[in-house]
Motif scaffolding. Structure first.
Motif, PDB file in Angstrom:
ATOM      1  N   ASP A 144      18.991 -16.043  80.383  1.00 36.40           N
ATOM      2  CA  ASP A 144      18.985 -15.792  81.816  1.00 36.40           C
ATOM      3  C   ASP A 144      17.589 -15.391  82.296  1.00 36.40           C
ATOM      4  N   GLY A 145      16.925 -14.550  81.535  1.00 40.82           N
ATOM      5  CA  GLY A 145      15.564 -14.141  81.891  1.00 40.82           C
ATOM      6  C   GLY A 145      14.611 -15.328  81.918  1.00 40.82           C
ATOM      7  N   ARG A 146      14.734 -16.225  80.929  1.00 42.32           N
ATOM      8  CA  ARG A 146      13.886 -17.424  80.905  1.00 42.32           C
ATOM      9  C   ARG A 146      14.190 -18.331  82.093  1.00 42.32           C
ATOM     10  N   ALA A 162       9.732 -13.036  81.075  1.00 43.15           N
ATOM     11  CA  ALA A 162      10.864 -13.782  80.533  1.00 43.15           C
ATOM     12  C   ALA A 162      12.058 -12.886  80.271  1.00 43.15           C
ATOM     13  N   ALA A 163      11.869 -11.587  80.364  1.00 42.46           N
ATOM     14  CA  ALA A 163      12.975 -10.678  80.076  1.00 42.46           C
ATOM     15  C   ALA A 163      13.708 -10.327  81.361  1.00 42.46           C
ATOM     16  N   SER A 164      15.006 -10.350  81.302  1.00 41.84           N
ATOM     17  CA  SER A 164      15.831  -9.985  82.453  1.00 41.84           C
ATOM     18  C   SER A 164      16.215  -8.520  82.341  1.00 41.84           C
ATOM     19  N   PRO A 165      16.128  -7.761  83.436  1.00 47.53           N
ATOM     20  CA  PRO A 165      16.532  -6.354  83.358  1.00 47.53           C
ATOM     21  C   PRO A 165      18.023  -6.248  83.101  1.00 47.53           C
ATOM     22  N   SER A 166      18.411  -5.164  82.514  1.00 49.03           N
ATOM     23  CA  SER A 166      19.829  -4.926  82.261  1.00 49.03           C
ATOM     24  C   SER A 166      20.581  -4.851  83.569  1.00 49.03           C
TER      25      SER A 166
END
Length: 158
Positions: free
Chosen positions: A105-107, A118-122
């Motif tokens: 999802d982050g990507r 590229a990282a999605s927050p929690s």
């Protein structure tokens, strides 16, 4: 275990302060859908309608929400699909599956929005607020709901 086997959709301008169980609230104005968790735990679930999150299909009678709803940050960890107003229980995911989906999802968000992160927050640490998270093409102008829906779908499917 799923308690609510079907959801009746209600189109609203904004969400009520208390979500009625068994109802799926759709706000085109804020590009979001909300409902009480279908397991019956009482948690309120908000799914943003964006090109990288959820989308709905309204066939004139029922609502389908895609992809599935996975409540991984809640104690119930319920997972279900809402298809044509019916709630279908889906298999539970392991922590590894959830982590892999969050990375994917982050990507997807980074690629779509052209960011380098590229990282999605929690989900647990991110509050969805209409003023901040509604797509601007849904908030702009003083136009009627039909025009907002048309503008929304044009942006999604171009």
């Amino acid at each position: 275990m799923i308690k609510h086997k079907s959801l009746q959709h209600v189109f609203v301008d904004s969400f009520p302060s208390s979500l009625e169980p068994g109802k799926l609230y759709v706000s085109v104005e804020y590009g979001s859908v909300a409902h009480g968790c279908c397991c019956g735990c009482g948690e309120e679930i908000v799914t943003p309608l964006t090109p990288t999150d959820w989308h709905i299909v309204y066939d004139g009678e029922t609502i389908t929400l895609h992809p599935s709803v996975g409540n991984w940050t809640l104690a119930c960890r319920s997972h279900y699909i809402i298809r044509k107003g019916e709630v279908i229980e889906a298999p539970a995911w392991s922590d590894q599956q959830v982590a892999a989906e969050r990375r994917r999802d982050g990507r997807a968000k980074a690629a779509y929005f052209g960011t380098t992160q590229a990282a999605s927050p929690s989900i647990a640490s991110t509050a969805v607020t209409p003023e901040r998270d509604a797509p601007q093409y849904l908030l702009s102008g003083n136009i009627g709901w039909k025009a907002r829906i048309r503008r929304f779908w044009t942006k999604i499917f171009r």
